[in-house]
Design an enzyme around this catalytic site. Structure first.
Site, short mmCIF file in Angstrom:
data_model
loop_
_atom_site.label_atom_id
_atom_site.label_comp_id
_atom_site.label_asym_id
_atom_site.label_seq_id
_atom_site.Cartn_x
_atom_site.Cartn_y
_atom_site.Cartn_z
CD GLN A 33 6.17 -44.06 26.91
OE1 GLN A 33 6.57 -43.70 25.83
NE2 GLN A 33 6.82 -43.80 28.03
CE LYS A 67 10.22 -46.34 26.87
NZ LYS A 67 10.80 -45.24 26.09
CE LYS A 123 6.44 -40.75 22.42
NZ LYS A 123 7.55 -40.88 23.37
N GLY A 179 7.26 -34.52 27.13
CA GLY A 179 8.05 -34.14 25.95
C GLY A 179 8.54 -35.36 25.17
CG ASP A 180 9.43 -38.30 21.88
OD1 ASP A 180 9.93 -39.17 22.62
OD2 ASP A 180 9.51 -38.38 20.65
CB THR A 221 15.74 -39.69 29.14
OG1 THR A 221 14.41 -39.29 29.44
CG2 THR A 221 15.71 -40.89 28.21
CG ASN A 276 15.95 -34.10 27.36
OD1 ASN A 276 15.73 -35.25 27.71
ND2 ASN A 276 16.03 -33.11 28.21
P1 NDP Z 1 15.26 -33.91 20.98
O1 NDP Z 1 14.30 -33.28 20.04
O2 NDP Z 1 15.69 -33.14 22.18
O3 NDP Z 1 16.58 -34.35 20.19
C1 NDP Z 1 16.52 -35.25 19.13
C2 NDP Z 1 17.90 -35.39 18.53
O4 NDP Z 1 17.89 -36.42 17.56
C3 NDP Z 1 18.35 -34.13 17.80
O5 NDP Z 1 19.74 -34.05 17.85
C4 NDP Z 1 17.84 -34.39 16.39
O6 NDP Z 1 18.50 -33.67 15.39
C5 NDP Z 1 18.10 -35.87 16.25
N1 NDP Z 1 17.15 -36.46 15.30
C6 NDP Z 1 15.80 -36.35 15.32
N2 NDP Z 1 15.26 -36.99 14.27
C7 NDP Z 1 16.28 -37.50 13.58
C8 NDP Z 1 16.37 -38.27 12.40
N3 NDP Z 1 15.27 -38.61 11.71
N4 NDP Z 1 17.61 -38.64 11.98
C9 NDP Z 1 18.72 -38.28 12.68
N5 NDP Z 1 18.68 -37.56 13.81
C10 NDP Z 1 17.50 -37.17 14.24
O7 NDP Z 1 14.61 -35.30 21.40
P2 NDP Z 1 14.96 -36.23 22.64
O8 NDP Z 1 16.41 -36.15 22.96
O9 NDP Z 1 13.96 -35.97 23.68
O10 NDP Z 1 14.61 -37.67 22.03
C11 NDP Z 1 15.57 -38.49 21.37
C12 NDP Z 1 15.10 -39.93 21.38
O11 NDP Z 1 14.94 -40.36 22.74
C13 NDP Z 1 13.75 -40.19 20.71
O12 NDP Z 1 13.76 -41.49 20.14
C14 NDP Z 1 12.78 -40.18 21.89
O13 NDP Z 1 11.59 -40.89 21.62
C15 NDP Z 1 13.63 -40.88 22.94
N6 NDP Z 1 13.23 -40.65 24.32
C16 NDP Z 1 13.15 -39.40 24.83
C17 NDP Z 1 12.81 -39.23 26.17
C18 NDP Z 1 12.83 -37.89 26.83
O14 NDP Z 1 12.68 -37.85 28.05
N7 NDP Z 1 13.05 -36.79 26.12
C19 NDP Z 1 12.41 -40.37 27.01
C20 NDP Z 1 12.60 -41.67 26.38
C21 NDP Z 1 12.97 -41.77 25.07
P3 NDP Z 1 17.88 -32.30 14.79
O15 NDP Z 1 18.19 -31.25 15.81
O16 NDP Z 1 18.57 -32.11 13.50
O17 NDP Z 1 16.40 -32.54 14.62
#
Ligand code: NDP
Length: 445
Positions: free
Chosen positions: A110, A113, A125, A164-165, A208, A239
């Site tokens: 982070q 970034k 974080k 969020g994350d 994102t 997300n």
């Molecule tokens: P969400 O919780 O909205 O979605 C996460 C997605 O990834 C879900 O579909 C989830 O499936 C899947 N997932 C989570 N863990 C695993 C795993 N161990 N193996 C396989 N699939 C998995 O999170 P985000 O979309 O916010 O975040 C996704 C990624 O993007 C993360 O790496 C986060 O750090 C990164 N990110 C997010 C940002 C943001 O603004 N939200 C900004 C920058 C980076 P399930 O529903 O089954 O858990």
């Protein structure tokens, strides 16, 4: 590694059992070796040694009561990694896999970034090993309140502004913010990703995923490629994945896969985003339901096979190390020409090596997914000014930021003799501003 070997060895010795943190540090230190050569004054001032040690790590108990009256104890974390260029900023992850090493890897990434966004935000974080899956709204609320009952004393609009994350979306931010407000008796921009009625910014939800597409379009333009008429494979259905799908489709691509942590769907007709939103955001159900409603789509149990589906562009947007060397080889063999990281560190070092060697247009996470935190910083600006900008205004700023990040990363890569290597370029471009600031602040004896 040569000059930075002692820094590396110290990190390895000090942080055993934290493989993700070590993986992130190793990649960055390798990129920074030529910078250390060029700046002996930064080496002498211990900038690199200080960079890899968080300024502060907070670990706390989070106890809460479920709907049956049973008490649960989780562990909460906030790692305030580096505040050289602004207040700590970074999301809160709620997932059973969370531990201190995961939060440190995310906090470390982070720093660079946030610097790349060009906005005044430091790196941090946090999160918890709480598993939201299957929990009722009331349970989520009680957990979030208990979490904030400790966290609130460590954060503040000019100190540390979480977001969020994974596992922390609009609902969780709402419960946490409500508790912060009760405890502090203030209504300030202490969290981002807030609801639009109480200080949130338009475009933050989409930022994102949209930013990822803006960044990749810019990187592809330089090589005569585009989302237009391309086939895209996206992992995840949260997300980032949902809004990457939305923007890639708007830019003329066809998205053929999405996944959750149980498995993936492949829809050769193009994944119907409205149905995904209904399943994931409204029903809060599993992605296999999609295949039941779309006769041409298939569902496959397990996540790694998703990268064997032929595509032009891959956007891994689920979690760390979800795309390994075999997956990278399969993508390359099938003619994939671009990979943009929506998730943080989704590609393993072996996969990254193959992308670089095969001249794949590769957008590393700290550059490609910086749109979320950049828009969070825009939310902070609006909160400070007590104003809100229109969707178009924020979206325009986001697009410009992503274009500027690409420019900064590609120029740094060229300056250090490896044009097109955006891993090198973004690590260096992100680091230089932080290093300059740390140097000017001096060392506290
Ligand atoms: P969400 O919780 O909205 O979605 C996460 C997605 O990834 C879900 O579909 C989830 O499936 C899947 N997932 C989570 N863990 C695993 C795993 N161990 N193996 C396989 N699939 C998995 O999170 P985000 O979309 O916010 O975040 C996704 C990624 O993007 C993360 O790496 C986060 O750090 C990164 N990110 C997010 C940002 C943001 O603004 N939200 C900004 C920058 C980076 P399930 O529903 O089954 O858990």
């Amino acid at each position: 590694m040569n000059i930075l070997k002692s820094v590396h060895d110290q990190v390895v010795a000090r942080n055993p059992n934290e493989p993700e943190f070590l993986q992130a540090v190793e990649e960055v230190l390798e990129s920074l070796e030529p910078v250390a050569e060029k700046h002996p004054e930064w080496v002498a001032a211990g900038i690199f040694d200080r960079l890899v040690e968080p300024e502060r790590q907070i670990v706390f108990r989070v106890s809460w009561v479920d709907d049956d009256g049973q008490v649960h104890v989780n562990r909460g974390f906030r790692v305030q990694f580096n505040s050289a260029i602004g207040p700590y900023k970074g999301g809160l992850r709620l997932h059973p896999s969370v531990n201190l090493g995961i939060i440190k890897f995310l906090g470390f990434e982070q720093i660079f970034k946030n610097s790349l966004t060009g906005l005044p935000i430091g790196g941090g974080k946090g999160g918890s090993d709480f598993n939201p899956r299957g929990r009722s709204d009331h349970e989520i609320m009680r957990f979030c309140q208990s979490f904030m009952t400790e966290l609130w004393r460590h954060v503040g609009p000019d100190t540390d502004v979480p977001a969020g994350d994974i596992g922390t979306g609009a609902r969780e931010i709402g419960y946490m913010y409500g508790q912060y407000k009760r405890l502090s008796n203030t209504h300030t921009g202490v969290l981002t990703g807030k609801g639009l009625d109480w200080g949130g910014s338009l475009v933050r939800t989409q930022a994102t995923g949209y930013g990822l597409c803006y960044f990749m379009e810019e990187a592809m333009k330089a090589k005569g490629k585009s989302f237009k008429q391309s086939t895209v494979s996206i992992s995840g259905s949260g997300n980032v994945a949902i809004f990457a799908h939305e923007k890639a489709t708007e830019m003329g691509a066809k998205v053929v896969t999405m996944s959750d942590s149980d498995g993936y769907i492949h829809d050769p007709d193009g994944v119907d985003l409205e149905l995904i939103k209904e399943i994931k955001l409204v029903r809060r159900a599993r992605i296999h339901e999609y295949a039941k409603e779309k006769p041409n789509a298939t569902y496959t149990q397990g996540c790694t096979g998703i990268w064997t589906v032929p595509c032009d562009i891959a956007l891994p947007s689920a979690t760390q190390n979800e795309l390994d060397g075999d997956a990278a080889a399969a993508l390359i063999k099938n003619g994939c020409f671009a990979v943009g990281e929506g998730a943080n560190m989704p590609a393993t070092p072996d996969a990254v090596k193959q992308f670089l060697e095969n001249k794949i247009i590769y957008g590393p996470a700290k550059a490609a997914n910086a749109g979320g935190v950049a828009t969070s910083a825009l939310e902070m600006s609006q909160n400070s000014m007590r104003l809100s900008w229109s969707f178009e205004e924020v979206d325009e700023k986001l697009q410009q930021i992503m274009v500027d990040i690409y420019k900064a990363a590609s120029e740094a890569a060229a300056e250090y003799g490896d044009a097109d290597n955006l891993v090198l370029g973004s690590n260096i471009a992100g680091f230089e501003k932080v290093a300059t600031s740390m140097y000017q602040h001096g060392v506290a004896y």
